[in-house]
Every structure is written in structure tokens, then in C-alpha cells.
Scaffold this active site. Structure first.
Site, short mmCIF file in Angstrom:
data_model
loop_
_atom_site.label_atom_id
_atom_site.label_comp_id
_atom_site.label_asym_id
_atom_site.label_seq_id
_atom_site.Cartn_x
_atom_site.Cartn_y
_atom_site.Cartn_z
N ASN A 21 38.89 49.82 86.86
CA ASN A 21 38.74 49.59 86.01
C ASN A 21 38.26 47.77 85.83
O ASN A 21 38.97 46.94 85.73
CB ASN A 21 40.28 49.72 84.73
CG ASN A 21 39.92 49.23 82.93
OD1 ASN A 21 38.20 48.91 83.06
ND2 ASN A 21 40.47 49.14 82.57
N ARG A 124 36.76 53.48 85.79
CA ARG A 124 36.28 53.33 84.49
C ARG A 124 34.94 52.72 83.93
O ARG A 124 35.22 51.51 83.96
CB ARG A 124 37.32 52.73 83.29
CG ARG A 124 37.51 52.76 81.83
CD ARG A 124 38.13 51.39 81.31
NE ARG A 124 37.98 51.55 79.68
CZ ARG A 124 38.15 50.45 78.98
NH1 ARG A 124 38.78 49.33 79.46
NH2 ARG A 124 38.38 50.25 77.68
N HIS A 213 38.31 54.81 73.78
CA HIS A 213 39.33 55.02 74.12
C HIS A 213 39.05 56.62 74.78
O HIS A 213 40.43 57.70 74.67
CB HIS A 213 39.61 54.93 73.04
CG HIS A 213 40.87 53.43 72.67
ND1 HIS A 213 40.57 53.35 71.37
CD2 HIS A 213 40.76 52.48 73.55
CE1 HIS A 213 40.81 51.62 71.46
NE2 HIS A 213 40.79 51.06 73.17
N HIS A 241 45.22 56.23 68.78
CA HIS A 241 45.76 55.07 69.74
C HIS A 241 45.31 53.82 69.19
O HIS A 241 44.49 53.22 69.07
CB HIS A 241 44.63 55.40 70.65
CG HIS A 241 44.55 54.27 72.34
ND1 HIS A 241 44.99 55.08 73.27
CD2 HIS A 241 44.46 53.54 71.78
CE1 HIS A 241 44.50 54.06 73.53
NE2 HIS A 241 44.42 53.38 73.81
N LEU A 242 47.24 53.53 69.57
CA LEU A 242 46.88 52.03 68.97
C LEU A 242 47.72 50.92 69.63
O LEU A 242 48.63 50.83 69.81
CB LEU A 242 48.31 52.27 67.43
CG LEU A 242 47.94 53.38 66.37
CD1 LEU A 242 48.90 53.29 65.26
CD2 LEU A 242 46.46 52.68 66.12
N GLY A 245 43.37 47.32 71.04
CA GLY A 245 42.71 47.82 70.42
C GLY A 245 42.79 49.75 69.64
O GLY A 245 43.56 49.49 70.60
N ARG A 274 40.26 42.46 65.96
CA ARG A 274 39.14 42.79 65.97
C ARG A 274 39.44 43.60 63.88
O ARG A 274 40.41 43.93 63.82
CB ARG A 274 38.07 44.50 66.67
CG ARG A 274 38.51 43.57 67.88
CD ARG A 274 37.63 45.28 68.54
NE ARG A 274 37.22 45.05 69.34
CZ ARG A 274 37.65 45.54 70.61
NH1 ARG A 274 38.68 46.89 69.99
NH2 ARG A 274 37.59 45.31 71.55
N GLU A 366 52.87 54.19 70.26
CA GLU A 366 54.41 54.70 71.20
C GLU A 366 55.60 54.09 71.42
O GLU A 366 56.86 54.14 70.93
CB GLU A 366 53.64 54.54 72.67
CG GLU A 366 52.58 55.30 73.03
CD GLU A 366 52.36 55.71 75.06
OE1 GLU A 366 53.45 54.17 75.53
OE2 GLU A 366 51.06 55.26 74.96
N GLU A 417 45.84 56.74 80.96
CA GLU A 417 44.05 57.32 80.87
C GLU A 417 44.24 56.78 82.42
O GLU A 417 43.23 57.09 82.99
CB GLU A 417 43.58 55.55 80.17
CG GLU A 417 43.75 55.84 79.32
CD GLU A 417 43.04 54.24 77.76
OE1 GLU A 417 42.05 54.23 77.99
OE2 GLU A 417 44.20 53.82 77.58
#
Length: 449
Positions: A21, A124, A213, A241-242, A245, A274, A366, A417
């Protein structure tokens, strides 16, 4: 952990995948054994090009991998580090030097890039446009297309390209596979992907909603179906998905039909730095009234907004600590964050028609019980509820946090991921008989824009 060499009639079977990545100033890497889907090593090279560059490399035994997963998924963070971690400091000039340094560390553990057990390198790649709807073996044509998409991913695709070229130079004989963040979202119907602007202008400049994501949303929605004891085709899931980002997706029968991020990762939920959704006219207003340049507004919306813009912190743990101490700015930031989540849960419930589960994942999703509780509170009319005791449990396993009486399940599913990228990479190489070479790839799809 070093996997025993597995021999066929004449040659070692390649069962390992290196996942890369590459960011603008960092490279994260993991080496995985696809026989048992375990990690052999993880690492991070950061601050590339600076005098304060640093490499962290951790080889993992089987017991350390179990402990790492518990730490990561229980809130210990996703950075490389641990009891066996080795650290290098000092200037690492560029991505080529970074990958060579990582290769040296892997070799020191008997896991070198020259190993015959290495099947492929999975990369990625953030933006694949509409052309790449699945993992793809990289050749010159593929790389040129990734480069063509740089204008719609100026912060990400250039770094991804550098990582690919460097890895190709290190192992020119090895299949290099691109796994795209946007691929999972290419199943969105056109009415969800199109912005309501002039069609000719949009098509000329590839302006549409792509989403990001995707590897996380694919992995988590599939794991959520397993948690419910059903197949992905049987369930409708909202994935939240927290992380720093943040993005939401509506997944119907295993296919994404809506997602919160758009042309870029700026649209959608409130994030660490953001803004998420905002009236586009704010940009015009800041230019005309405040005299800000386009670049200054870009920095404002991407790096000085979201939670950090609202209260000065983008760490949810710190925000919760400040709320407990009576900090009103932190409380307002939290309320704005949660309000946006509720809006998307409601909207995606309408889009899906029937929802089987709302699933929280990534760092905040999570690990922050207060965020989960607040996001679901008041949505009992949607069949949603959270059990306080279940929600308070810290675990690295997928789990339900809703009471038995809830019509819609609420779950926490730790994302992975890197494992998703490795799995997609290995599956492609297996399908091609592990004979895919850098100059070979399956035909590219139809180019729509």
C-alpha cells in the site's frame, strides 16, 4: 513464522502474497501465507524523502499473529509494531529505497522477495474508474490506464504507480496485481452514480460517483452475511467504515448499490479531517468573499475540516475524554458526526427497502462503543437497537451487539483490507494457473468514461 517448503513433483509451490500500500510519503506492507491466511510479517516505511524517515518491521510467529489480531481488532491500532519489531531511522530517499529496505528486512527473516514461495505482489490502487471492476494483472496497458485516472485521484494514484513500478523492477518475473478501492462500487446503478450536472461535461471529465474503501466494504459485508448464517446473496447490509476516513455503503445481495464517497473521498460522512457532505456553493463563497484560492479551499475541506475542524481533535478517544470533562466543542463535534451517520442509515434503509444488518467497522467503528450506541439510538422504528452489555464487549471477533428482539441485526465486524487484497490477488493468480506474467492480463472491460 516460516512456512515449511511445500514441493510438488519438481518445484516449490508459491503460496505467499506480498501486499503493498504505497502512499505519497509512506509504504505499508504485509506478507501473507495463503494456506492458512496468516501474516508472516508486517511493516511500515514512513516519512519517505525526509531526514526523519523510519522503517518498522515485525516478523510474526503463529502465536504473535494471534496476539496481533487481538490487539489490532480490539483497539491496539493497525500500525506495524510489537515485541519483535525492528526499527530503522534516517533518510530513506524515495519509494525505491523504501521497498528495497523492506525487502532487506524480509530477507533477514528468511522471507525475501526472491523466495520461490512468493506467488504475487498485490497492490492497493485507490482509483480504477469504471474500467477495472475486479483485480487485474498489471501490464503496460493497465498501468497507463491507472495513470490516466490521476486527475480524479491526484493524491493517491501517483503514489500507487510509484509502488507498482518499483516492485516491478525488484521482481520483473512476478505477477503484479492491482486491487482497486473503487471496484466494489462499480455495481452501483447509473441513477446512483451520476451527478445531476450536464452530461457532456460530466463525461468529458469523468465526473461521477466512484466510491472508495471498496476492499473493506466487500470484506465486511461478506463477513456480516457469515455472521448471520446466510450467503451474501441472501442479505441486505449497511456497512459503516468509520476510521479517520469514513464511508457508508448499501449492499444488496452482495452487490454495492450506493455508497457515500463520490468522485473523491471527500463526499459523505463527517471524517477525521474531511468535511464530508457540504453545499458546493461554500467553495464559491470562500473564493469570492474570503479571497481563498482553490488550493487553500482544497486544504480546508480535506485537512482542516471534519472532527479536527470542529473541535481540534480527530481522535475519537480524545473527543470522548473531553466530552466527559464537559467540553462543549467536543460534544458538538460528536453530535454532528453521529447526526450524519443517522442520516445515512435512514437513507440507505430506504434505498435497500429491507435491511438485515447494520455493520460497524474500521478504527472508530470497531472500538468506539459510544459512537455505535449514539448512531443507533432513536432508530427503533427502523427495527434497530443496541444491547448495552454486548456493545461494551471488546473483541477481535465479528459479533452481534443487538438484542434478540431487534428486527435488524447490529454488528461489529473487524475489517481486514490487507487480507482481502491478498485473497483477491491469490485467487486471480490461481485462476490463471500461476503462469501470469507482467505482460499478460485478462482483457480490459469496456471503457465508459
Amino acid at each position: 513464522m516460516t512456512t515449511p517448503t511445500k514441493k510438488g513433483s519438481a518445484a516449490v509451490q508459491a503460496r505467499r502474497v506480498l501486499v503493498l500500500n504505497s502512499g505519497s510519503s509512506s509504504v505499508k506492507y504485509q506478507l501473507l501465507d495463503m494456506d492458512d491466511r496468516s501474516r508472516l510479517a508486517i511493516g511500515l516505511v514512513e516519512r519517505i524523502g525526509e531526514d526523519t524517515s523510519r522503517l518498522l518491521h515485525t516478523p510474526l510467529t503463529e502465536s504473535e499473529e494471534v496476539a496481533r489480531r487481538a490487539s489490532v481488532e480490539g483497539g491496539g491500532g493497525r500500525r506495524a509494531g510489537g515485541a519483535g519489531t525492528r526499527e530503522r531511522t534516517g533518510r530513506i530517499a524515495d519509494h525505491e529505497a523504501a521497498l528495497k529496505a523492506a525487502a532487506e528486512e524480509l530477507a533477514a527473516d528468511g522471507l525475501g522477495l526472491d523466495s520461490p514461495e512468493l506467488a504475487a505482489i498485490g497492490h492497493r490502487v485507490v482509483h480504477g474508474g469504471l474500467r477495472f471492476t475486479e483485480p487485474t494483472v498489471i501490464n503496460d496497458e493497465v498501468l497507463a490506464e491507472i495513470e490516466r485516472l490521476v486527475p480524479v485521484a491526484p493524491l493517491h494514484n501517483p503514489a500507487n504507480i510509484i509502488g507498482i513500478r518499483t516492485a516491478q523492477a525488484l521482481r520483473p518475473d512476478l505477477p503484479q496485481v492491482a486491487v482497486f478501492d473503487t471496484a466494489f462500487h462499480t455495481t452501483m446503478p447509473e441513477y446512483a452514480a451520476r451527478y445531476a450536472i450536464d452530461v457532456e461535461t460530466a463525461d468529458a471529465h469523468r465526473i461521477r460517483r466512484y466510491g472508495f474503501h471498496g476492499t473493506s466494504h466487500a470484506y465486511v459485508s461478506r463477513k456480516a452475511a457469515e455472521l448471520l448464517g446466510r450467503t451474501p446473496e441472501e442479505v441486505n447490509v449497511i456497512v459503516l467504515h468509520l476510521g479517520n476516513g469514513a464511508s457508508a455503503s448499501a449492499v444488496a445481495g452482495g452487490r454495492c448499490v450506493e455508497t457515500s464517497m463520490g468522485l473523491t473521498p471527500l463526499e459523505g460522512l463527517v471524517m477525521g479531517t474531511r468535511s464530508g457532505d457540504i453545499d458546493p456553493a461554500v467553495t464559491f463563497h470562500l473564493k469570492r468573499v474570503a479571497g481563498m484560492s482553490i488550493d487553500e479551499i482544497d486544504v480546508l475541506l480535506n485537512k482542516r475540516s471534519g472532527l479536527v475542524g470542529l473541535c481540534g481533535d480527530n481522535d475519537m478517544r480524545e473527543i470522548r475524554r473531553r466530552i466527559d470533562e464537559g467540553d462543549e466543542r467536543a460534544a458538538l463535534a460528536f453530535d454532528i458526526y453521529v447526526h450524519r451517520l443517522k442520516k445515512y442509515i435512514g437513507a440507505y434503509s430506504a434505498v435497500l427497502g429491507r435491511v438485515d444488518a447494520v455493520v460497524f467497522t474500521a478504527g472508530v467503528g470497531e472500538n468506539s462503543a459510544p459512537v455505535r450506541e449514539a448512531a443507533i439510538a432513536g432508530l427503533e422504528g427502523f427495527g434497530l437497537a443496541v444491547d448495552a452489555g454486548l456493545n461494551a464487549v471488546r473483541s477481535g471477533e465479528p459479533r452481534l451487539i443487538s438484542p434478540d428482539y431487534a428486527r435488524v441485526a447490529v454488528a461489529v465486524v473487524p475489517t481486514d483490507e490487507e487480507l482481502e487484497i491478498a485473497g483477491q490477488t491469490f485467487a486471480l493468480v490461481e485462476r490463471l494457473g500461476r503462469t501470469a506474467q507482467p505482460g499478460q492480463a485478462e482483457p480490459l472491460g469496456q471503457v465508459d468514461n
